[in-house]
Design an enzyme around this catalytic site. Structure first.
Site, mmCIF file in Angstrom:
data_model
loop_
_atom_site.group_PDB
_atom_site.id
_atom_site.type_symbol
_atom_site.label_atom_id
_atom_site.label_comp_id
_atom_site.label_asym_id
_atom_site.label_seq_id
_atom_site.Cartn_x
_atom_site.Cartn_y
_atom_site.Cartn_z
ATOM 1 N N GLY A 7 0.627 -1.289 -0.113
ATOM 2 C CA GLY A 7 0.049 -0.114 0.112
ATOM 3 C C GLY A 7 0.958 1.367 -0.149
ATOM 4 O O GLY A 7 0.550 2.366 0.105
ATOM 5 N N TYR A 42 -2.665 1.099 -11.365
ATOM 6 C CA TYR A 42 -3.473 2.335 -11.375
ATOM 7 C C TYR A 42 -4.924 2.224 -11.877
ATOM 8 O O TYR A 42 -5.513 2.563 -11.325
ATOM 9 C CB TYR A 42 -2.524 3.154 -12.668
#
Length: 160
Positions: A97, A133
């Site tokens: 993350g 993305y």
């Protein structure tokens, strides 16, 4: 991730930035184009008229990632926008993350400064980054191809 933090890069961070961006150049198979030096970082990132901004991500006290970006302007939207030049998280730290945290940090700044979007380019072969993305709901711009002039083509055009 409690021990991950992001801060703006500043003078004294040149070696860290150079190392992380050098790793990115190797990952992208673009080391033949990599010309960055500590002196250029000092001038272009921290000089009196910075050309770009840099954020560093740390896991504890260890450099974990880097993000460089600069402001642009969307004439159609009549508003500021940001261009993300580089986003890199060290290979051994991916999947935790950290990249998302770096981008969220930039998104908060963009909104705070009235920017209407953040743009970036990704190499067509870079499936892991594309998947990342898209997991953030970033959209590929189907209507545009990116063009550029460099090297001899740039010099030739300048001579006309």
């Amino acid at each position: 991730m409690a021990d991950f933090h992001i801060r703006a890069a500043g003078p004294g961070d040149e070696a860290t930035i150079l190392s992380l961006l050098g790793e990115l150049a190797a990952y992208e198979k673009l080391t033949d184009r990599f010309r960055l030096t500590p002196a250029l970082i000092a001038r272009d990132f921290f000089g009196p008229a910075p050309l770009c901004f840099c954020e560093l991500g740390f896991l504890g006290d260890q450099p974990a990632g880097v993000m460089t970006w600069y402001r642009t302007y969307s004439s159609f939207a009549a508003a500021a926008s940001f261009y993300l030049e580089d986003l890199y998280v060290r290979d051994s730290l991916r999947g935790r993350g950290l990249g998302k945290a770096l981008l969220a940090h930039l998104a908060k700044r963009a909104l705070r400064e009235g920017a209407v979007h953040i743009e970036w380019a990704v190499l067509k072969w870079n499936a892991p980054s594309i998947a990342f993305y898209e997991s953030l709901r970033a959209e590929r711009n189907e209507g545009w191809d990116i063009y550029g002039l460099a090297g001899d083509a740039l010099a030739d055009l300048a001579q006309r």
